[in-house]
Design an enzyme around this catalytic site. Structure first.
Site, PDB file in Angstrom:
ATOM      1  N   ASP A 196      -8.717  -1.091  10.265  1.00 50.10           N
ATOM      2  CA  ASP A 196      -8.364   0.278   9.895  1.00 50.10           C
ATOM      3  C   ASP A 196      -9.243   0.707   8.710  1.00 50.10           C
ATOM      4  OD1 ASP A 196      -7.143  -1.365   8.015  1.00 50.10           O
ATOM      5  OD2 ASP A 196      -5.356  -0.122   7.830  1.00 50.10           O
ATOM      6  N   SER A 255      -4.720   4.547   4.438  1.00 43.95           N
ATOM      7  CA  SER A 255      -4.615   3.508   5.458  1.00 43.95           C
ATOM      8  C   SER A 255      -5.001   4.044   6.835  1.00 43.95           C
ATOM      9  CB  SER A 255      -3.204   2.924   5.432  1.00 43.95           C
ATOM     10  OG  SER A 255      -3.144   1.724   6.146  1.00 43.95           O
ATOM     11  N   ASP A 305      -7.081  -3.608   5.842  1.00 55.60           N
ATOM     12  CA  ASP A 305      -5.977  -4.563   5.697  1.00 55.60           C
ATOM     13  C   ASP A 305      -5.288  -4.840   7.030  1.00 55.60           C
ATOM     14  OD1 ASP A 305      -4.584  -2.164   5.958  1.00 55.60           O
ATOM     15  OD2 ASP A 305      -3.372  -2.425   4.151  1.00 55.60           O
ATOM     16  N   ASP A 324      -8.975   0.990   5.535  1.00 57.16           N
ATOM     17  CA  ASP A 324      -8.988   0.248   4.264  1.00 57.16           C
ATOM     18  C   ASP A 324      -9.005  -1.266   4.467  1.00 57.16           C
ATOM     19  OD1 ASP A 324      -6.273   0.385   5.159  1.00 57.16           O
ATOM     20  OD2 ASP A 324      -5.559  -0.080   3.146  1.00 57.16           O
TER      21      ASP A 324
END
Length: 459
Positions: free
Chosen positions: A249, A104, A253, A251
């Site tokens: 970010d 993340s 999400d 990833d």
């Protein structure tokens, strides 16, 4: 260096010694424990995996894939992808589960295995405990040579995710296209560079500038999308005379926006703005975690709905959303959860809904932001050394502030008239997070500083 085993997955720094870092041995052990758990659930042997753009991504992916194949599981590999895409791909593929390889917002030396159930949602706490226990015991039975799993690479699933966003009934691509938005994206050298421009183009946005677009995992700045890390994006929006900036970010999400003058829309207000739009079309309830701005509660009440707080953590937000039948929810870190698309934080649906809202408002993004209550959250953290007794520290803090309303459901949330402070240990890093909110930035900072000083005296 660190290794954090939690009910939601395993996260750590690459390299070093086993059990102290995310080494190949730890990766294989944890993947085997998850795969073994999947095999106990049903006869479905299909697992979806995907990864963000990290330097270690391919190495970690190879270890995970081959461990799953060794258990006799059939792997569908999305390659470089996004967390919400993997979540939706579990549904598209009718898979038994999924693994997202991403740390993340953590820096480049980190990676992680995030574990999904057959609904494409993060596994429950009880399920996580079973997997952790199996990993500890190394209680695995691998398949014989005639029963090894199969491997399929499928990079079309991102397009299926984008198609689902475009078909979502509250997304108005025609309205977005008519506005001729000029957009700057900060893709932070990860898979947002693939997913976000593809989505925007299909929403009719053709004037796109991408910063940090090479997907190489060498993040150009700290990858957490906070104001202090987005100065290049802010400057680029002004320089290119753009309508707005978008930051995600690694990833994809988490989502935040930059206004046309280079000022921050505020990651806390991503959910507030999207909820305002959703609630204008559908009456209902909302949920955010208790570290998120109270502006969501204000907007929800304005539309005749009811607001519910949850414990921090996506799985907790999702459980609360299901319990209260929320029409929109998420987290103040820019995480948008649209339940009738899927129960997961998703920057792609967030972008589409936000741009639809902005297009329909006939306002600039700065004007849109000025229509929401102005609260300030001061976000801080204290690093923990090994062996720090956080439980005792929190008990002392609780005693110190015993005359104030305190919620101890998730760390400590202390209320002061119209202000609040929330202290909790992170699930992903060895830190205590200290978030405080007030109607003035200086007041929020001072509340947070006072609590940090109190904690410092007790450590």
């Amino acid at each position: 260096m660190a290794l954090i085993k939690s009910i939601s997955g395993i996260r750590g720094t690459i390299g070093g010694k086993t059990n102290d870092n995310l080494t190949p041995v730890d990766i294989v052990k944890f993947a085997a424990a998850y795969g073994s758990w999947i095999l106990q659930q049903s006869s479905n042997t299909k697992i979806v995996i995907g990864r963000d753009g990290r330097i270690s991504g391919e190495m970690v992916s190879n270890l995970v894939v081959n461990t799953l194949l060794g258990l006799g599981l059939n792997v569908v590999d999305l390659g470089p992808s996004t967390t919400p895409t993997v979540e939706m791909a579990v549904q598209f593929e009718k898979a038994a589960g999924g693994i997202i390889l991403t740390a993340s917002h953590n820096p480049k030396e980190w990676n992680a295995l995030k574990l999904l159930n057959n609904r494409g949602e993060f596994i429950s706490g009880d399920e996580g405990k079973l997997i952790l226990a199996a990993a500890e015991k190394e209680d695995f039975t691998f398949a014989g040579v005639d029963k090894l799993g199969t491997y399929t690479r499928d990079e079309t699933l991102l397009q299926q995710h984008i198609d689902a966003v475009l078909k979502y009934e509250l997304v108005d691509a025609a309205a977005i296209k008519n506005k001729n938005f000029k957009v700057v994206i900060d893709a932070v050298n990860s898979t947002g560079a693939i997913a976000v421009p593809a989505l925007l183009q299909q929403l009719g946005v053709t004037d796109i500038i991408v910063l940090n677009e090479e997907v190489n995992g060498h993040f150009a700045h700290n990858p957490e999308p906070l104001p202090e890390h987005l100065t290049d994006l802010s400057n680029a929006v002004v320089k290119h005379n753009a309508d707005l900036g978008i930051a995600v970010d690694p990833d994809v999400d988490r989502l935040c926006f930059v206004c046309e003058d280079g000022s921050m829309f505020g990651e806390e207000y991503t959910l507030v703005a999207v909820a305002d739009y959703i609630l204008s079309k559908r009456k209902g309830n909302t949920v955010s975690n208790m570290s998120s701005t109270k502006a969501l509660k204000d907007v929800t009440i304005k539309h005749g709905g009811e607001y519910f707080p949850s414990m921090v953590g996506e799985v907790n937000v999702v459980n609360k959303m299901k319990a209260v039948n929320a029409v929109i929810g998420g987290e103040g870190n820019g995480g948008i959860i649209v339940p009738d698309l899927h129960y997961g934080r998703d920057a792609l649906i967030g972008i589409a809904l936000f741009l639809t809202h902005l297009a329909g408002s006939n306002k600039s993004i700065k004007q849109l932001r000025s229509g929401y209550p102005d609260y300030f959250i001061s976000k801080n953290k204290i690093s923990l050394s090994n062996g720090t007794d956080v439980k005792t520290i929190f008990e002392k803090i609780k005693d110190l502030y015993k005359n104030q309303p305190i919620n101890a459901e998730d760390g400590l949330k202390i209320e002061f008239d119209n202000d609040w402070v929330h202290l909790r240990t992170s699930n992903t890093e060895p830190i205590i997070r200290i978030y405080a909110e007030s109607d003035f930035e200086s007041k929020a900072d001072n509340i947070a500083k006072k609590l940090m000083q109190d904690i410092g005296k007790m450590m």
